[in-house]
Write a protein that holds these residues in place. Structure first.
Motif, PDB file in Angstrom:
ATOM      1  N   GLY A 218       0.789  -1.218   0.000  1.00 19.14           N
ATOM      2  CA  GLY A 218       0.000   0.000   0.000  1.00 19.14           C
ATOM      3  C   GLY A 218       0.822   1.270   0.000  1.00 19.14           C
ATOM      4  O   GLY A 218       0.283   2.377  -0.010  1.00 19.14           O
ATOM      5  N   GLN A 219       2.152   1.143   0.020  1.00 15.85           N
ATOM      6  CA  GLN A 219       3.013   2.318  -0.007  1.00 15.85           C
ATOM      7  C   GLN A 219       2.927   2.980  -1.380  1.00 15.85           C
ATOM      8  O   GLN A 219       2.762   2.280  -2.388  1.00 15.85           O
ATOM      9  N   ASP A 220       3.053   4.294  -1.434  1.00 16.70           N
ATOM     10  CA  ASP A 220       2.852   5.031  -2.693  1.00 16.70           C
ATOM     11  C   ASP A 220       3.585   4.434  -3.898  1.00 16.70           C
ATOM     12  O   ASP A 220       2.998   4.263  -4.961  1.00 16.70           O
ATOM     13  N   HIS A 221       4.890   4.079  -3.727  1.00 14.84           N
ATOM     14  CA  HIS A 221       5.634   3.580  -4.894  1.00 14.84           C
ATOM     15  C   HIS A 221       5.206   2.184  -5.340  1.00 14.84           C
ATOM     16  O   HIS A 221       5.675   1.688  -6.354  1.00 14.84           O
ATOM     17  N   ARG A 222       4.301   1.566  -4.588  1.00 17.94           N
ATOM     18  CA  ARG A 222       3.781   0.247  -4.976  1.00 17.94           C
ATOM     19  C   ARG A 222       2.504   0.360  -5.819  1.00 17.94           C
ATOM     20  O   ARG A 222       2.014  -0.650  -6.319  1.00 17.94           O
ATOM     21  N   TRP A 223       1.947   1.583  -5.927  1.00 22.82           N
ATOM     22  CA  TRP A 223       0.640   1.616  -6.624  1.00 22.82           C
ATOM     23  C   TRP A 223       0.279   2.909  -7.340  1.00 22.82           C
ATOM     24  O   TRP A 223      -0.600   2.901  -8.194  1.00 22.82           O
TER      25      TRP A 223
ATOM     26  N   GLY B  37       8.738  -7.167  -2.378  1.00 25.22           N
ATOM     27  CA  GLY B  37       8.088  -5.921  -1.961  1.00 25.22           C
ATOM     28  C   GLY B  37       8.756  -5.395  -0.695  1.00 25.22           C
ATOM     29  O   GLY B  37       9.930  -5.697  -0.425  1.00 25.22           O
ATOM     30  N   ASP B  38       7.998  -4.640   0.095  1.00 23.02           N
ATOM     31  CA  ASP B  38       8.574  -3.973   1.269  1.00 23.02           C
ATOM     32  C   ASP B  38       8.823  -4.905   2.454  1.00 23.02           C
ATOM     33  O   ASP B  38       9.153  -4.436   3.542  1.00 23.02           O
ATOM     34  N   ILE B  39       8.710  -6.212   2.252  1.00 23.98           N
ATOM     35  CA  ILE B  39       9.067  -7.155   3.321  1.00 23.98           C
ATOM     36  C   ILE B  39      10.577  -7.193   3.488  1.00 23.98           C
ATOM     37  O   ILE B  39      11.083  -7.473   4.571  1.00 23.98           O
ATOM     38  N   VAL B  40      11.334  -6.871   2.417  1.00 20.21           N
ATOM     39  CA  VAL B  40      12.801  -6.888   2.510  1.00 20.21           C
ATOM     40  C   VAL B  40      13.402  -5.547   2.080  1.00 20.21           C
ATOM     41  O   VAL B  40      13.106  -5.029   1.001  1.00 20.21           O
ATOM     42  N   TYR B  41      14.245  -5.013   2.973  1.00 18.27           N
ATOM     43  CA  TYR B  41      15.073  -3.839   2.666  1.00 18.27           C
ATOM     44  C   TYR B  41      16.523  -4.281   2.832  1.00 18.27           C
ATOM     45  O   TYR B  41      16.864  -4.863   3.868  1.00 18.27           O
ATOM     46  N   VAL B  42      17.368  -4.003   1.852  1.00 17.84           N
ATOM     47  CA  VAL B  42      18.804  -4.189   2.058  1.00 17.84           C
ATOM     48  C   VAL B  42      19.513  -2.873   1.760  1.00 17.84           C
ATOM     49  O   VAL B  42      18.967  -2.002   1.070  1.00 17.84           O
TER      50      VAL B  42
ATOM     51  N   GLY C   3      12.428  -4.935  -1.776  1.00 13.50           N
ATOM     52  CA  GLY C   3      11.618  -3.733  -1.946  1.00 13.50           C
ATOM     53  C   GLY C   3      12.473  -2.491  -2.063  1.00 13.50           C
ATOM     54  O   GLY C   3      12.096  -1.501  -2.685  1.00 13.50           O
ATOM     55  N   HIS C   4      13.652  -2.566  -1.437  1.00 11.73           N
ATOM     56  CA  HIS C   4      14.610  -1.460  -1.493  1.00 11.73           C
ATOM     57  C   HIS C   4      16.007  -2.066  -1.532  1.00 11.73           C
ATOM     58  O   HIS C   4      16.339  -2.896  -0.700  1.00 11.73           O
ATOM     59  N   GLY C   5      16.807  -1.628  -2.484  1.00 10.84           N
ATOM     60  CA  GLY C   5      18.172  -2.138  -2.625  1.00 10.84           C
ATOM     61  C   GLY C   5      18.310  -2.997  -3.870  1.00 10.84           C
ATOM     62  O   GLY C   5      17.338  -3.276  -4.578  1.00 10.84           O
TER      63      GLY C   5
END
Ligand SMILES: [Zn+2]
Length: 308
Positions: free
Chosen positions: A100-105, A200-205, A238-240
């Motif tokens: 639901g984060q902006d960059h996801r939709w 998705g946003d479950i993983v940030y590295v 989700g990031h990295g």
């Protein structure tokens, strides 16, 4: 809600003057001849990245392209499409919103106009609807009026509760929602034939994750474990950049576990929220954005744990 209406809520003086900026700092990272990551900046949303401060992915099939997350604005979605066009002439026929984060939709409208069908978990759509106004106000402040130009909120054509499996051409795609993580509707997309997981946003590295009021650090750990049980060979976080499960365990799972046990110990010692900054998070200072996020994360986990 119509964008025009939302703009009326924003004091015009808060909108920075921006030029139409060129390329949004997106890096194409191939995983195979048909699976790709598009890696955006690790920093916050800005007029130059058009809200695409995250990692996206796509799969080229004989039946068209599957895109995992459409970007954070209409113009951001256009930039993502330009990157896809570098490797294929196939149209984007399907878009999954992993959260639901902006960059996801917020790029949905652009791809829907190209003819794509949009899929998301029902929990993600509920979150998008609940936070739409907040997201537009915040995003406009960060990317500017020119950056958000043309962006219309469009929700998924099809939702699922916990799991959705389908074939696109010869490619099998499985989408799972295992509970609230960074946002209430976070999902991950599994390609069993390629052993690739879009998390998705479950993983940030590489950068520090954010625990916000829309997150739940406890079920985030459970969602991570459910995703990790597939033992993916390649993770598109989700990031990295594209990464391994070991690296994801270190930067995301390890940090969440550390934060929860550090906050629990702080509470056991009778620590007060006002003194939460005294928790030593220096072992995670190698993660980008730690100075803006570490204190806020501890505060959020403290308020969560008061109710557990
Ligand atoms: Zn994100």
């Amino acid at each position: 809600m119509k964008l025009a209406k939302i703009f009326k809520l924003i004091p015009l003086l808060l909108l920075p003057f921006v030029h139409h900026a060129a390329a949004a700092g997106l890096e194409l990272q191939p995983i195979s001849d048909k699976v790709y990551a598009i890696v955006g900046e690790l920093s916050n949303r800005s007029p130059s990245n058009l809200g695409n401060n995250a990692t996206f992915g796509f799969v080229v099939t004989s039946a068209g392209v599957l895109l995992v997350d459409p970007g954070g604005s209409y113009r951001g979605a256009e930039e993502i499409h330009q990157v896809i066009k570098q490797v294929t002439e196939q149209p984007v026929v399907m878009v999954i919103n992993t959260g639901g984060q902006d960059h996801r939709w917020l790029g949905n409208d652009y791809f829907k106009r190209q003819g794509a069908r949009i899929i998301a978990s029902a929990a993600a759509v509920a979150d998008q609807q609940a936070r739409l106004q907040d997201q537009f106000i915040r995003l406009t402040g960060l990317v500017g009026e020119a950056g958000i130009e043309g962006t219309e909120p469009i929700y998924a054509d099809e939702t699922f509760d916990q799991r959705l499996d389908f074939m696109l051409g010869e490619t099998r795609i499985e989408v799972y929602h295992s509970g609230q993580a960074h946002t209430p509707g976070d999902s991950y997309v599994w390609l069993p034939q390629d052993q690739v997981m879009f998390t998705g946003d479950i993983v940030y590295v590489e950068r520090m994750l954010g625990v916000g009021s829309q997150s739940n650090s406890k079920s985030w750990i459970e969602a991570f474990e459910a995703m990790a049980a597939f033992e993916p060979r390649h993770l598109v976080p989700g990031h990295g950049k594209v990464t391994t499960l070991a690296h994801a365990r270190k930067d995301t799972l390890g940090y969440l576990q550390f934060l929860r046990s550090a906050v629990a110990a702080f509470m056991d010692d009778g620590g007060d929220m006002s003194d939460i900054g005294s928790i030593d998070q220096s072992s995670y200072h190698y993660l980008q954005n730690h100075d803006t996020l570490a204190g806020r994360n501890a505060q959020q986990v403290f308020s969560e744990m008061e109710w557990e």
